[in-house]
Design a protein around this motif. Structure first.
Motif, PDB file in Angstrom:
ATOM      1  N   GLU A   1       0.813  -1.236   0.000  1.00  0.00           N
ATOM      2  CA  GLU A   1       0.000   0.000   0.000  1.00  0.00           C
ATOM      3  C   GLU A   1       0.836   1.270   0.000  1.00  0.00           C
ATOM      4  OE1 GLU A   1      -2.069  -0.020   3.803  1.00  0.00           O
ATOM      5  OE2 GLU A   1      -0.230   0.476   4.868  1.00  0.00           O
ATOM      6  N   ARG A   2       2.167   1.143  -0.030  1.00  0.00           N
ATOM      7  CA  ARG A   2       2.980   2.305   0.293  1.00  0.00           C
ATOM      8  C   ARG A   2       3.221   3.299  -0.839  1.00  0.00           C
ATOM      9  NH1 ARG A   2       2.871   2.438   5.703  1.00  0.00           N
ATOM     10  NH2 ARG A   2       4.864   3.496   5.864  1.00  0.00           N
ATOM     11  N   ILE A   3       2.966   2.875  -2.081  1.00  0.00           N
ATOM     12  CA  ILE A   3       3.091   3.874  -3.167  1.00  0.00           C
ATOM     13  C   ILE A   3       1.772   4.633  -3.180  1.00  0.00           C
ATOM     14  CG2 ILE A   3       3.525   4.264  -5.626  1.00  0.00           C
ATOM     15  CD1 ILE A   3       5.013   1.663  -5.695  1.00  0.00           C
TER      16      ILE A   3
ATOM     17  N   ASP B   1      11.231  -1.942  -2.107  1.00  0.00           N
ATOM     18  CA  ASP B   1      11.270  -2.359  -0.699  1.00  0.00           C
ATOM     19  C   ASP B   1      10.056  -3.220  -0.361  1.00  0.00           C
ATOM     20  OD1 ASP B   1      13.592  -1.008  -0.370  1.00  0.00           O
ATOM     21  OD2 ASP B   1      12.739   0.689   0.724  1.00  0.00           O
ATOM     22  N   GLU B   2       8.906  -2.823  -0.882  1.00  0.00           N
ATOM     23  CA  GLU B   2       7.697  -3.612  -0.612  1.00  0.00           C
ATOM     24  C   GLU B   2       7.840  -5.014  -1.182  1.00  0.00           C
ATOM     25  OE1 GLU B   2       3.800  -1.137  -0.221  1.00  0.00           O
ATOM     26  OE2 GLU B   2       4.583  -0.819  -2.217  1.00  0.00           O
ATOM     27  N   GLN B   3       8.421  -5.079  -2.381  1.00  0.00           N
ATOM     28  CA  GLN B   3       8.631  -6.398  -3.005  1.00  0.00           C
ATOM     29  C   GLN B   3       9.538  -7.253  -2.128  1.00  0.00           C
ATOM     30  OE1 GLN B   3      10.233  -6.333  -7.021  1.00  0.00           O
ATOM     31  NE2 GLN B   3       9.744  -8.484  -7.273  1.00  0.00           N
ATOM     32  N   GLU B   4      10.614  -6.633  -1.658  1.00  0.00           N
ATOM     33  CA  GLU B   4      11.559  -7.382  -0.829  1.00  0.00           C
ATOM     34  C   GLU B   4      10.909  -7.881   0.458  1.00  0.00           C
ATOM     35  OE1 GLU B   4      15.404  -5.645  -0.962  1.00  0.00           O
ATOM     36  OE2 GLU B   4      15.858  -6.433   1.039  1.00  0.00           O
TER      37      GLU B   4
ATOM     38  N   VAL C   1      -0.555   1.407  -6.878  1.00  0.00           N
ATOM     39  CA  VAL C   1       0.075   2.645  -7.346  1.00  0.00           C
ATOM     40  C   VAL C   1      -0.951   3.773  -7.298  1.00  0.00           C
ATOM     41  CG1 VAL C   1       1.354   3.757  -9.210  1.00  0.00           C
ATOM     42  CG2 VAL C   1       1.510   1.285  -8.913  1.00  0.00           C
ATOM     43  N   ASN C   2      -0.761   4.657  -6.335  1.00  0.00           N
ATOM     44  CA  ASN C   2      -1.662   5.792  -6.188  1.00  0.00           C
ATOM     45  C   ASN C   2      -0.792   7.041  -6.102  1.00  0.00           C
ATOM     46  OD1 ASN C   2      -3.114   7.915  -4.980  1.00  0.00           O
ATOM     47  ND2 ASN C   2      -4.563   6.479  -4.084  1.00  0.00           N
TER      48      ASN C   2
END
Ligand code: B12
Length: 830
Positions: free
Chosen positions: A335-337, A363-366, A374-375
């Motif tokens: 949710e971070r983007i 980073d989220e992927q890791e 993507v927002n």
């Protein structure tokens, strides 16, 4: 026309349908010269083309493929320019396609059959799309659009997009083809590892193609029928539309300078019977197959009963390489983007700090995200432009599927258009206006839609009310032709600090949607704790309850240890994690993080790179950040780290030998093992080049100056486009005072010889990185020996060895760029 389309669709759905077999190989046998465009034969040798079609009709083909595989205006540009034809609509493409259709129609007329269909055959453009290649998605679309326009005017009954090796290019072609209103069939070419050149597997291809609305999907070329069996299994498993299979007559082999194919009509037929029994219903042939192959196959397969078509209930989204399936273990969506509420991220958006935005995703992927939301909407920025740029940048560096999260119709459409795969769409809701905006876009581009249970009346207070909105959304979507399997309902989590029963209502709604509607559900989990302290504590308990109530996707923060504990624990306990493999891997990471006591936050700037197995060969740990930037293909970061290292006094060669080359080796090995694909290879090469561009500047500044010590010609040999190594050799030679004439890459022997002769060159350096281009290096040396006796040749490149160098008659071999300098010193000191 409508009648003919209905007839074809009925045929595709009712029984077996047969395509023609090979075309190019038949024309080669009839005398088509190497380099000659087969499509030109529509005009120069109409009788050959007509006979080929006639023979295939006699053999039993129901659908002809117009001889237009390479007919696109990029191919005919030179010829058009030479003849001063610039205006689209008057160009050579028109003549070639119309001649192709005249020939095919003549064959149909002569056959006396009235049930033969004529497809406009469209092949790849021969360019990779940006960011991997030089053609933008929209340029590719425009090129296809023109071929489609001409083909439709010429009288196509359907469009066959075939031999696609990149799902992105296939998307451009299918979009253009669909706009014609004709039935569209897509077939792609998989390699021996059952992947497309850019990495997609059959399941992914089906998801993307069905999302775009193709009428049949399949495989052609590259492999013989026996090697396609597992691909067919996968296509039949996932596709709801008819499956097409058109294999080669085996793998091509060269015999006495001629290409031959080994699979005989009988062997071909035997395999095609098995393929039909698996469930394929549209059968044909590709390279090396002849009317003999098609005739034998048609005769045998006609006796079989086709496997009935059925709707496959898989809910899939994809990136360019793989799919994520909804319905089993819950899917974690990072949710971070997201601009909402996060100061640092907002700043990054305003400052156009793409490096930060992309790092948040990586980073989220890791941390374990399987999809990235993507927002990027902020009132003060151009959201459509930012959305497109972010999606392009993200899909260049991560292979995770993306969730396009916007309320802006323009941003949504533009992002869905250039997205490389089948995206998740966030979101639609029960409001008429919103459904009428989102559903047509989802129908056109394909997508898996998050549907919020809110409508004109607001958010229902009770679970039943939310279920009613879900039903309304399914119904309206069906009117647009969108299937229930492509919708995931979000019954909305509201903060318990404001509405005490909100968690209960949401959990009830989850269960009702699962049990009564048999639908999928998703939640933005963290909303539940808005306004409370230590939110992760509540979030993770709610997340566990929600998963237990049927939740199939969660938009959440993957850097939250509490949430990840809940997730891996739940999956292990509920048989979503065979042998607890994922849980055990997570437990290892968890232990490490606990030990470090510093759970990392996505986007918190540069974190130390962990020396994972991937980087175990890197000797100097100080080089890890640059190695990682190159391996991950982040070019701006690679350049920035290089600059910083040089400023700190690190030597150029140390960066080349300690980071640049080892990083490319990692990618090269991954590519060989098929753990990395061409897009990653290309992005890494770009990152290495941008790092090297910085090094080059510094080396140039330090360069020797004064009179050149000698002139050297450098080239990467014909057929080989690898030039990073050669560029390094060039800069080092220049640095040591030599004047280098760089002929570039893919250089024909004649050009090397011409330059050497004209400029009286004493030393030539040749580079080759592939086993397949060593012969062209040998040929260049041969021509130099003949035409320029006395010129010395040094060779290098990853495949070269001292033994090879000797074998091909080079004067010198150097393992690296410094070796090239040393050799030049000996040559020019005499
Ligand atoms: C980057 C890369 C690419 C980039 C190239 C971008 C560019 N502008 O160069 C892209 C993505 C475009 C690419 C494409 C392909 N690639 Co490639 N690629 C690589 C990779 C990962 C790194 C090459 C590199 O730049 N190394 C770093 C440089 C600095 O090293 P170097 O070139 O060896 O140079 C040093 C020395 O050799 C020497 N040297 C080099 N030239 C010369 C010349 C002289 C005169 C001298 C004295 C010394 C010298 O000095 C240099 C500095 O020390 C290699 C794997 C690898 N580790 O080699 C695969 C690799 C070379 N590629 C490979 C393949 C198969 C391909 C593709 C066919 C993939 C595809 N299916 O499309 C295409 C080929 C297209 C073509 N027709 O050429 C294979 C080749 C297999 C083989 N043995 O034949 C490799 C080995 C990967 C693999 N393991 O499978 N690739």
């Amino acid at each position: 026309m409508k009648e003919k389309i209905d007839k074809l669709n009925a045929k595709l759905k009712s029984g077996f349908t047969f395509f023609e077999g090979g075309c190019g190989t038949i024309l080669q046998a009839a005398g088509l010269a190497p380099g000659e465009l087969p499509e030109e034969w529509n005009i120069s040798h109409p009788e050959v083309i007509q006979k080929m079609h006639s023979d295939y009709i006699k053999a039993g083909a129901d659908i002809l493929k117009s001889n237009t595989f390479g007919a696109n205006y990029l191919k005919f540009l030179k010829e058009d320019e030479a003849e001063g034809r610039k205006v689209i609509g008057t160009h050579r493409l028109n003549e070639v396609i119309n001649a192709a259709f005249d020939n095919a129609r003549a064959a149909i007329k002569n056959s006396g059959r009235d049930d033969v269909f004529l497809s406009l055959d469209i092949g790849p453009l021969g360019h990779l799309l940006k960011p991997l290649g030089d053609l933008s998605f929209d340029e590719a679309y425009d090129v296809y659009k023109e071929t489609v326009r001409v083909g439709c005017e010429a009288g196509a009954d359907l469009i066959l997009v075939e031999t696609m090796t990149d799902i992105y290019e296939a998307k451009a072609a299918v979009l253009a083809a669909k706009e014609s209103g004709l039935p569209v069939i897509l077939t792609t070419a998989f390699d021996e590892t059952h992947k497309l050149l850019t990495g997609a597997d059959p399941k992914t291809v089906v998801a993307v193609a069905e999302g775009l609305g193709v009428d049949a999907i399949g495989v052609n070329c590259s492999l013989g029928p026996d090697m396609m069996m597992e691909i067919v299994d996968e296509l039949v498993k996932y596709a709801s539309v008819p499956v097409v299979v058109s294999p080669n007559a085996g793998l091509p082999r060269t015999e006495n300078g001629k290409t031959v194919f080994d699979v005989t009509p009988d062997d071909f037929t035997e395999s095609m019977i098995k393929i039909a029994e698996k469930g394929a219903r549209v059968l044909g042939g590709c390279c090396g197959t002849t009317p003999g192959h098609i005739g034998a196959m048609v005769k045998a397969v006609r006796k079989l009963t086709p496997v009935p078509l059925s709707e496959k209930e898989y809910s899939l989204i994809t990136s360019y390489s793989h799919s994520v399936e909804f319905g089993n273990a819950p899917v974690l969506i990072g949710e971070r983007i997201n601009a909402t509420g996060k100061k640092r991220f907002k700043e990054a958006l305003r400052a156009h700090d793409m490096d930060h935005i992309i790092q948040v995703g990586l980073d989220e992927q890791e941390k374990g995200a399987m999809v990235l939301d993507v927002n990027v909407g902020l009132p003060e920025i151009d959201e459509p432009a930012m959305m497109v740029e972010t999606v392009m940048e993200l899909q260049a560096v991560t292979d995770l599927p993306l969730q396009i999260d916007t309320t802006d119709a323009v941003a949504m459409e533009q992002a869905l258009r250039i997205y490389n795969g089948k995206a998740m769409i966030n979101s639609v809701n029960g409001k008429e206006e919103i459904m009428n905006m989102v559903f047509p876009l989802a129908k056109k581009y394909g997508g898996f839609i998050v549907a919020l249970t809110i409508d004109e009346e607001g958010i229902p207070k009770d679970a039943r009310g939310r279920v009613r909105i879900a039903e309304k959304i399914y119904k309206k979507a069906a009117e647009y032709g969108i299937k229930k399997k492509d919708i995931i309902i979000d019954p909305l989590a509201m903060s318990i600090s404001a509405e005490p029963d909100s968690a209960k209502v949401t959990l009830d709604a989850l269960r009702l949607i699962r049990d009564e509607l048999h639908g999928l559900t998703s939640l933005g989990v963290s909303n539940i704790s808005f306004g409370l302290p230590e939110r992760d504590l509540v979030n993770s308990v709610f997340f566990t309850q929600a998963m237990h109530s049927g939740l199939k996707a969660a938009i959440m923060n993957p850097a939250s240890i509490e949430m990840m504990k809940a997730y891996y624990g739940f999956c292990a306990l509920n048989m979503y994690d065979a042998n607890c493999t994922d849980y055990i891997a997570f437990a290892g990471r968890y232990r490490e993080e606990m030990a470090a006591m510093q759970p990392a936050e996505p986007g918190k700037g540069a974190q130390p790179v962990k020396k994972t197995d991937l980087y175990s060969d890197i000797k100097d740990e100080a080089r890890l950040p640059l190695v990682e930037a190159i391996v991950k293909g982040i070019k701006d970061r690679a350049a920035a780290i290089t600059k910083q290292s040089l400023d700190e006094g690190v030597e150029s060669m140390e960066l080349i030998d300690g980071a640049l080359i080892p990083a490319l080796d990692i990618v090269g090995k991954g590519f060989e093992k098929r753990t990395m694909f061409l897009p990653q290879l290309l992005m890494s090469a770009e990152a290495a080049s941008s790092s090297f561009a910085v090094i080059r500047e510094v080396m140039r500044e330090k360069g020797a100056g004064g009179e050149p010590k000698g002139r050297i010609v450098l080239a990467t040999v014909k057929g080989d486009i690898h030039d990073i190594g050669k560029n390094i050799v060039k800069v080092l030679l220049e640095n040591y005072g030599y004047d280098v004439i760089d002929l570039g890459k893919d250089v024909p022997p004649e050009e090397v010889v011409k330059t050497v002769k004209e400029q009286g060159i004493k030393l030539v350096g040749l580079s080759a990185l592939m086993t397949t281009t060593v012969p062209s290096m040998e040929e260049t040396i041969k021509q130099l020996r003949r035409e320029c006796p006395g010129t010395l040749v040094t060779v290098g490149g990853a495949v070269m060895t001292p033994e090879y160098a000797k074998m091909i008659d080079a004067d010198n071999y150097s393992r690296d760029a410094m070796g090239a300098v040393r050799y030049a010193e000996t040559v020019f000191s005499n």
